[in-house]
Write a protein that holds these residues in place. Structure first.
Motif, PDB file in Angstrom:
ATOM      1  N   LEU A   1      -2.820   6.501  14.861  1.00 26.87           N
ATOM      2  CA  LEU A   1      -1.916   5.873  13.474  1.00 26.87           C
ATOM      3  C   LEU A   1      -2.222   4.679  13.310  1.00 26.87           C
ATOM      4  O   LEU A   1      -2.231   4.309  11.890  1.00 26.87           O
ATOM      5  N   GLY A   2      -2.964   3.661  13.999  1.00 29.84           N
ATOM      6  CA  GLY A   2      -3.419   2.467  13.884  1.00 29.84           C
ATOM      7  C   GLY A   2      -4.593   2.778  12.894  1.00 29.84           C
ATOM      8  O   GLY A   2      -4.836   1.818  11.833  1.00 29.84           O
ATOM      9  N   ARG A   3      -5.510   3.610  13.167  1.00 29.50           N
ATOM     10  CA  ARG A   3      -6.744   3.804  12.490  1.00 29.50           C
ATOM     11  C   ARG A   3      -6.328   4.342  10.937  1.00 29.50           C
ATOM     12  O   ARG A   3      -6.977   3.638   9.975  1.00 29.50           O
ATOM     13  N   ALA A   4      -5.314   5.088  10.843  1.00 34.63           N
ATOM     14  CA  ALA A   4      -4.926   5.603   9.613  1.00 34.63           C
ATOM     15  C   ALA A   4      -4.209   4.260   8.868  1.00 34.63           C
ATOM     16  O   ALA A   4      -4.235   4.266   7.408  1.00 34.63           O
ATOM     17  N   GLU A   5      -3.573   3.408   9.589  1.00 38.27           N
ATOM     18  CA  GLU A   5      -2.852   2.304   8.872  1.00 38.27           C
ATOM     19  C   GLU A   5      -3.765   1.624   8.109  1.00 38.27           C
ATOM     20  O   GLU A   5      -3.553   0.971   6.945  1.00 38.27           O
ATOM     21  N   ARG A   6      -4.844   1.339   8.937  1.00 33.34           N
ATOM     22  CA  ARG A   6      -6.005   0.642   8.509  1.00 33.34           C
ATOM     23  C   ARG A   6      -6.944   0.994   7.210  1.00 33.34           C
ATOM     24  O   ARG A   6      -7.462   0.629   6.449  1.00 33.34           O
ATOM     25  N   ASP A   7      -6.969   2.250   7.371  1.00 31.78           N
ATOM     26  CA  ASP A   7      -7.753   3.106   6.320  1.00 31.78           C
ATOM     27  C   ASP A   7      -7.268   2.810   4.963  1.00 31.78           C
ATOM     28  O   ASP A   7      -5.981   3.040   4.623  1.00 31.78           O
ATOM     29  N   ARG A   8      -7.711   2.846   4.100  1.00 33.37           N
ATOM     30  CA  ARG A   8      -7.734   2.558   2.681  1.00 33.37           C
ATOM     31  C   ARG A   8      -6.987   3.839   2.010  1.00 33.37           C
ATOM     32  O   ARG A   8      -6.312   3.617   1.011  1.00 33.37           O
ATOM     33  N   ASN A   9      -7.355   5.284   2.505  1.00 36.73           N
ATOM     34  CA  ASN A   9      -6.735   6.158   2.079  1.00 36.73           C
ATOM     35  C   ASN A   9      -5.539   6.518   2.916  1.00 36.73           C
ATOM     36  O   ASN A   9      -4.923   7.827   2.744  1.00 36.73           O
TER      37      ASN A   9
ATOM     38  N   LEU B   1      -5.436   7.741   5.939  1.00 32.40           N
ATOM     39  CA  LEU B   1      -5.911   9.166   6.513  1.00 32.40           C
ATOM     40  C   LEU B   1      -6.615   8.722   7.969  1.00 32.40           C
ATOM     41  O   LEU B   1      -7.186   7.336   8.168  1.00 32.40           O
ATOM     42  N   VAL B   2      -6.818   9.526   8.856  1.00 36.24           N
ATOM     43  CA  VAL B   2      -7.346   8.960  10.423  1.00 36.24           C
ATOM     44  C   VAL B   2      -8.843   9.202  10.016  1.00 36.24           C
ATOM     45  O   VAL B   2      -9.413  10.083   9.811  1.00 36.24           O
ATOM     46  N   PRO B   3      -9.731   8.003   9.946  1.00 35.42           N
ATOM     47  CA  PRO B   3     -10.807   7.940   9.526  1.00 35.42           C
ATOM     48  C   PRO B   3     -11.659   8.725  10.683  1.00 35.42           C
ATOM     49  O   PRO B   3     -11.408   8.694  11.805  1.00 35.42           O
ATOM     50  N   ARG B   4     -12.890   9.290  10.139  1.00 36.42           N
ATOM     51  CA  ARG B   4     -13.751   9.923  11.181  1.00 36.42           C
ATOM     52  C   ARG B   4     -14.440   8.999  12.279  1.00 36.42           C
ATOM     53  O   ARG B   4     -14.594   7.562  11.492  1.00 36.42           O
ATOM     54  N   SER B   5     -14.454   9.159  13.584  1.00 33.98           N
ATOM     55  CA  SER B   5     -15.367   8.330  14.436  1.00 33.98           C
ATOM     56  C   SER B   5     -16.638   8.308  14.016  1.00 33.98           C
ATOM     57  O   SER B   5     -17.306   9.076  13.461  1.00 33.98           O
ATOM     58  N   GLU B   6     -17.178   6.975  14.595  1.00 31.71           N
ATOM     59  CA  GLU B   6     -18.604   6.726  14.378  1.00 31.71           C
ATOM     60  C   GLU B   6     -19.300   7.526  15.470  1.00 31.71           C
ATOM     61  O   GLU B   6     -19.092   7.386  16.472  1.00 31.71           O
ATOM     62  N   PRO B   7     -20.669   8.088  15.034  1.00 34.69           N
ATOM     63  CA  PRO B   7     -21.344   8.598  16.238  1.00 34.69           C
ATOM     64  C   PRO B   7     -21.700   7.689  17.211  1.00 34.69           C
ATOM     65  O   PRO B   7     -22.103   6.288  16.631  1.00 34.69           O
ATOM     66  N   PRO B   8     -22.241   7.773  18.365  1.00 36.12           N
ATOM     67  CA  PRO B   8     -22.843   6.888  19.248  1.00 36.12           C
ATOM     68  C   PRO B   8     -24.253   6.253  18.741  1.00 36.12           C
ATOM     69  O   PRO B   8     -25.075   7.115  18.192  1.00 36.12           O
TER      70      PRO B   8
ATOM     71  N   ASP C   1       0.880  -1.315   0.054  1.00 38.22           N
ATOM     72  CA  ASP C   1      -0.162   0.143  -0.083  1.00 38.22           C
ATOM     73  C   ASP C   1       0.900   1.254  -0.124  1.00 38.22           C
ATOM     74  O   ASP C   1       0.296   2.393  -0.009  1.00 38.22           O
ATOM     75  N   VAL C   2       2.333   0.857  -0.249  1.00 32.89           N
ATOM     76  CA  VAL C   2       3.046   2.308  -0.237  1.00 32.89           C
ATOM     77  C   VAL C   2       3.544   2.463  -1.633  1.00 32.89           C
ATOM     78  O   VAL C   2       4.148   1.586  -2.082  1.00 32.89           O
ATOM     79  N   PRO C   3       3.363   3.633  -2.308  1.00 38.96           N
ATOM     80  CA  PRO C   3       3.912   3.738  -3.655  1.00 38.96           C
ATOM     81  C   PRO C   3       5.230   3.680  -3.694  1.00 38.96           C
ATOM     82  O   PRO C   3       6.139   3.751  -2.897  1.00 38.96           O
ATOM     83  N   GLU C   4       5.864   2.905  -4.749  1.00 37.94           N
ATOM     84  CA  GLU C   4       7.092   2.561  -5.139  1.00 37.94           C
ATOM     85  C   GLU C   4       7.952   3.877  -5.025  1.00 37.94           C
ATOM     86  O   GLU C   4       7.483   5.115  -5.235  1.00 37.94           O
ATOM     87  N   GLY C   5       9.245   4.042  -5.235  1.00 38.46           N
ATOM     88  CA  GLY C   5      10.111   4.843  -5.015  1.00 38.46           C
ATOM     89  C   GLY C   5      10.677   5.338  -3.620  1.00 38.46           C
ATOM     90  O   GLY C   5      10.797   4.228  -2.714  1.00 38.46           O
ATOM     91  N   PRO C   6      11.197   6.412  -3.386  1.00 37.59           N
ATOM     92  CA  PRO C   6      11.888   6.676  -2.063  1.00 37.59           C
ATOM     93  C   PRO C   6      10.861   6.262  -0.892  1.00 37.59           C
ATOM     94  O   PRO C   6       9.671   6.582  -1.082  1.00 37.59           O
ATOM     95  N   LEU C   7      11.601   5.439   0.140  1.00 41.25           N
ATOM     96  CA  LEU C   7      10.801   5.281   1.249  1.00 41.25           C
ATOM     97  C   LEU C   7      11.184   5.862   2.391  1.00 41.25           C
ATOM     98  O   LEU C   7      12.326   5.514   2.977  1.00 41.25           O
ATOM     99  N   PRO C   8      10.305   6.597   3.180  1.00 41.72           N
ATOM    100  CA  PRO C   8      10.779   7.478   4.426  1.00 41.72           C
ATOM    101  C   PRO C   8      10.861   6.519   5.385  1.00 41.72           C
ATOM    102  O   PRO C   8      10.127   5.462   5.601  1.00 41.72           O
ATOM    103  N   LEU C   9      11.695   6.455   6.451  1.00 39.53           N
ATOM    104  CA  LEU C   9      11.883   5.530   7.569  1.00 39.53           C
ATOM    105  C   LEU C   9      10.524   5.421   8.171  1.00 39.53           C
ATOM    106  O   LEU C   9      10.249   4.636   8.554  1.00 39.53           O
TER     107      LEU C   9
END
Length: 882
Positions: free
Chosen positions: A611-619, A621-628, A380-388
């Motif tokens: 950061l875990g939410r962002a890693e699991r998100d397909r875009n 990004l930090v996804p919005r939380s769900e309303p109660p 899920d990481v574009p090819e090219g330079p890889l930041p640490l």
């Protein structure tokens, strides 16, 4: 006090030690108790300095028992089967490897025999006392009904005339029958393990007491067969019985490995260390550069801490030997780097009084078994330079080594190496035929699991990391692993580190001994001069001597007080740091506390959640939380819980979506760390005051003598012109000789409240209370790019860094203000003390009435004699910087 030449080298200190001992043999020492005591102290300090100068540079290899230390150490030296390598803990002793350079073209070889040194009776008593005292302390805290303190406090079975009887009468309580004061299940297995270990020590000591304090040559194979802890790992279900099995010590030297191993196994708890001489093949590791540095080199393989069966004894032995270690190689597991064992060793080193920065400069980290770490797919990481940071977020192993390793080396990235003994064995075609059949089978299997020869499993990632940042540490680290399992890089790193830091630390410790010796020489020089100057009454000669000693101590103390609030020296300039640490210790350092506070902020689970939410998100990004959720089935309160708690509104719990959660965390952290730093200040001051209270002890005893008090009153009244002023200044001197008296003032300063709630909120880098961009209540932005920018994980990283910096500044600024006030008060006390002390030429007896001086006849009979230069004068003049 005359000042010694600055920054003496090892060779200069050796010559100075030789000349000091020569001077003592030539110098006529005054026949006074003080002069004779000074002479004895000089001999003792010269011996201490000589021992530190001639001690080999020592590299300590430490870690938990399951990380493969022994196999890695053998592989490093070109002989994987050098040390016992078993699946369980197998080296429950300290093994000293004395290294020498072998012949080119020949493999690494080890001597057939080892030297097995056994504890002296004094060491055995200290070891048993340490284990027993710790057991009693913990049991009294957790299970006072067991009566450990009542039965065993202050008791040592090695030195007590009653022997082991009181211990044997008490310890069955840890295996209680039904209905006892403490249930069997409530008593931790660790306590029963400690008792079992003490019983093994008892059995060995009673079986063969003649071994204590001896050293016996035992074959290497017998040692390898004997020092296996497998059976010792089981906690017995019933109280251990006494098993005394006397044997002939000659069995240790038996050519039959089985007989020798059995004898050594019985005596194992009494072993202090095993020394093995190793000739290292220069084809694997050329030691000529290290050994040519006017010193020997040795490796210490420490027992794997946390192995059941010998934990207390191992800890005691390790604590003693770690004092002499110059370079520390911490071996951690690449797949589970956080280990209690490495942290235990680190705590021991800190308790030895070493500065954290100096420890970091002495440390190297080897992340072993890196062959088990798999390169992440990064699909899920574009090819090219890889930041640490992207690699770290996708590889748990790399991230674990990166984070945990840096805790020991303080972000000195060249101090971490990724290694694999298995990969190195294949790369260098190293034999391991002397291992057990079980170990050979495990190595065969691990070799089969490696990538095909020539495969560079990490090269693609290493190249992408380089293209993103040529300075990142992981490119060279991964390529070195691909090359030969990282072993050659580890050898080069140790070689460089010993040259740069190991010898420096050896020199630094030698200079510490030398400073004490120089101070004692100055004291003896004054005593020699006083004895030669017959014109002064004896009591005034002693007065001048003691006041000069007081002045010398102030000359040592005051520079360290002026440094209390200055930044700690960095690597390469640690001489002043170690000097201050030696003279009572340093207070908590703001730079180190700031790093620690930042680490605490970085450990908040909310950052990992976002950061875990962002890693699991397909875009990504930090996804919005769900309303109660609305409606539905209401929760029932658990038994013992109130309905009010159960009926708490959905979504009202702590959330990573609102700044109030982070502000609460921020306030709690600042309050806690401010309190902890105050506690550290108290601990430092108690240590500092105790050190100087002891240093001033002889002067305090002297000044408390009524005869001394009368002399001082007379002298100060004559010098200051009034009895009131003399009394005031003498009271000041007495206060200075009692540094513990300042404890009340330090306690007052250390009890000042930390930053207020308002200060904390003003410095908090987020608006509060406020919803964060990923909260479901925040309106969506019309511009998609702005929306992505607001919820990008980089924003989380930035918020984390800003919050960590703000917390670190708040805590350290408050500590700095408190420490500045303490410094101000202490400097005022001791600088004024130095001002009040009379100069040497002022310490004179009252003038006799006119006409009572003896008449000096002609012919120069009354002319002053030219003082003779004493051997101690020649020594001090030759080596002084004045």
């Amino acid at each position: 006090m005359t000042v010694f030449k600055k920054n003496p080298s090892l060779s200069e200190l050796r010559e100075f030690t030789h000349q000091t001992l020569t001077m003592l043999s030539e110098q006529n020492i005054p026949d006074t108790p003080e002069a004779q005591e000074s002479r004895d102290r000089i001999e003792s300090l010269a011996a201490e300095l000589d021992a530190r100068l001639n001690a080999p540079v020592t590299i300590g290899v430490v870690g938990e028992y399951s990380v493969g230390k022994s196999l890695l150490l053998g592989t490093l030296l070109g002989k994987p089967d050098l040390l016992p390598v078993e699946a369980g803990p197998s080296t429950g002793n300290i093994t000293v490897l004395e290294l020498s350079r072998g012949e080119p073209g020949r493999p690494t070889t080890a001597a057939e025999n080892t030297d097995v040194a056994f504890l002296t009776e004094k060491q055995l008593a200290a070891c048993v006392g340490a284990v027993l005292d710790d057991l009693v302390r913990v049991l009294d805290e957790r299970h006072p009904h067991l009566g450990a303190g009542v039965a065993l406090a202050g008791y040592n079975p090695v030195t007590d005339a009653r022997g082991w009887a009181p211990f044997e009468a008490w310890y069955p309580r840890l295996w209680p029958a039904a209905g006892g004061p403490v249930a069997y299940e409530a008593i931790g297995a660790a306590h029963r393990d400690a008792v079992t270990e003490l019983c093994r020590i008892r059995d060995a000591a009673l079986s063969q007491r003649d071994l204590l304090g001896t050293s016996v040559g035992v074959s290497r194979k017998a040692v390898g067969a004997a020092l296996v802890l497998g059976a010792a790992q089981r906690t017995p279900e019933i109280p251990p019985k006494r098993i005394v099995q006397p044997f002939d010590t000659g069995q240790l030297k038996n050519s039959d490995t089985v007989v020798a191993a059995e004898a050594l196994r019985r005596a194992f708890p009494l072993v202090e260390k095993v020394t093995l001489r190793v000739e290292v093949s220069p084809d694997h590791w050329d030691l000529s550069g290290l050994i040519a540095q006017d010193t020997a080199v040795r490796l210490l393989d420490f027992p794997g801490i946390n192995a059941a069966g010998s934990f207390g004894r191992d800890t005691y032995l390790s604590r003693r030997e770690l004092v002499s270690v110059h370079t520390i190689l911490l071996v951690i597991s690449a797949v589970r780097p956080e280990s209690k064992g490495a942290s235990t060793f680190w705590d021991m080193l800190c308790e030895d009084g070493r500065e954290p920065q100096a420890l970091a400069s002495a440390a190297l980290v080897a992340a072993n078994a890196f062959d088990l770490a798999k390169p992440p797919a990064l699909t899920d990481v574009p090819e090219g330079p890889l930041p640490l940071r992207q690699l770290l977020s996708h590889s748990a192993e790399v991230n674990g080594v990166h984070v945990y390793g840096n805790k020991f080396v303080h972000h000195r990235e060249d101090g971490i190496v990724a290694v694999s003994s298995i990969a190195a064995i294949r790369a260098h075609q190293l034999p391991y035929t002397e291992t057990s059949s079980e170990t050979r089978e495990r190595i065969h299997k691990a070799l089969a699991d490696l990538d095909p020869p020539g495969a560079k499993r990490w090269e693609k990632i290493a190249d992408r990391l380089r293209r993103a940042d040529e300075t990142n540490p992981w490119t060279d680290r991964l390529r070195a692993y691909d090359n030969d399992g990282g072993v050659q890089r580890l050898r080069l790193l140790i070689d460089h580190h010993v040259r740069r830091h190991g010898l420096d630390q050896k020199l630094d410790r030698a200079r510490g001994s030398h400073r004490k010796l120089w101070r004692e020489l100055s004291l003896l020089q004054r005593q020699v001069h006083r004895a030669a100057g017959g014109e002064q009454p004896e009591e005034y000669r002693e007065l001048a001597l003691k006041l000069g000693e007081f002045r010398d101590l102030l000359g040592l103390m005051l520079p360290t007080l002026y440094q209390l609030t200055t930044p700690a020296p960095r690597v390469g300039g640690a001489d002043g740091a170690s000097y201050a640490a030696e003279l009572g210790g340093r207070p908590p350092r703001r730079e180190e506390i700031a790093d620690s506070v930042r680490d605490d902020v970085f450990d908040w689970r909310e950052w990992q959640e976002l950061l875990g939410r962002a890693e699991r998100d397909r875009n990504h990004l930090v996804p919005r939380s769900e309303p109660p959720a609305q409606g539905g089935i209401k929760n029932l309160p658990r038994p013992g819980r109130t309905a009010a708690v159960a009926a708490q509104a959905p979504g009202s719990e702590e959330s990573a979506d609102v700044t109030l959660t982070f502000l609460d965390r921020f306030r709690a952290l600042v309050d806690r760390r401010t309190g902890e730093e105050h506690d550290q200040l108290r601990v430092w001051f108690d240590h500092w005051a105790a050190y100087w209270q002891d240093e001033f002890g002889r002067l305090r005893e002297w000044m408390a003598d009524p005869a001394t008090d009368s002399l001082l009153n007379d002298l100060f009244t004559r010098l200051r012109g009034s009895a009131h002023r003399a009394d005031s200044q003498l009271n000041h001197l007495w206060t200075a000789l009692n540094p513990v008296h300042a404890r009340e003032r330090v306690e007052e300063l250390a009890s000042v409240p930390g930053p207020t709630s308002g200060d904390q909120e003003n410095r908090f880098p987020m608006r509060a209370p406020h919803a964060l961009p990923w909260d479901h209540r925040m309106p969506r932005l019309e511009d998609q790019r702005s929306e992505e920018r607001e919820r990008h994980p980089l924003l989380v990283v930035q918020l984390r860094q800003h919050t960590a910096d703000a917390a670190a500044r708040l805590v350290t600024e408050h500590l700095g203000r408190t420490l500045a006030l303490i410094e101000k008060d202490l400097v005022a006390l001791y600088s004024k003390t130095a001002e009040y002390l009379p100069r040497e030429n002022e310490v004179r007896a009252p003038r006799k009435p006119l006409g009572t001086e003896p008449h000096s006849g002609g012919d120069g009979a009354g002319a002053a004699e030219v003082p003779v230069e004493e051997p101690i004068d020649i020594l001090i003049r030759a080596w002084s910087d004045d």
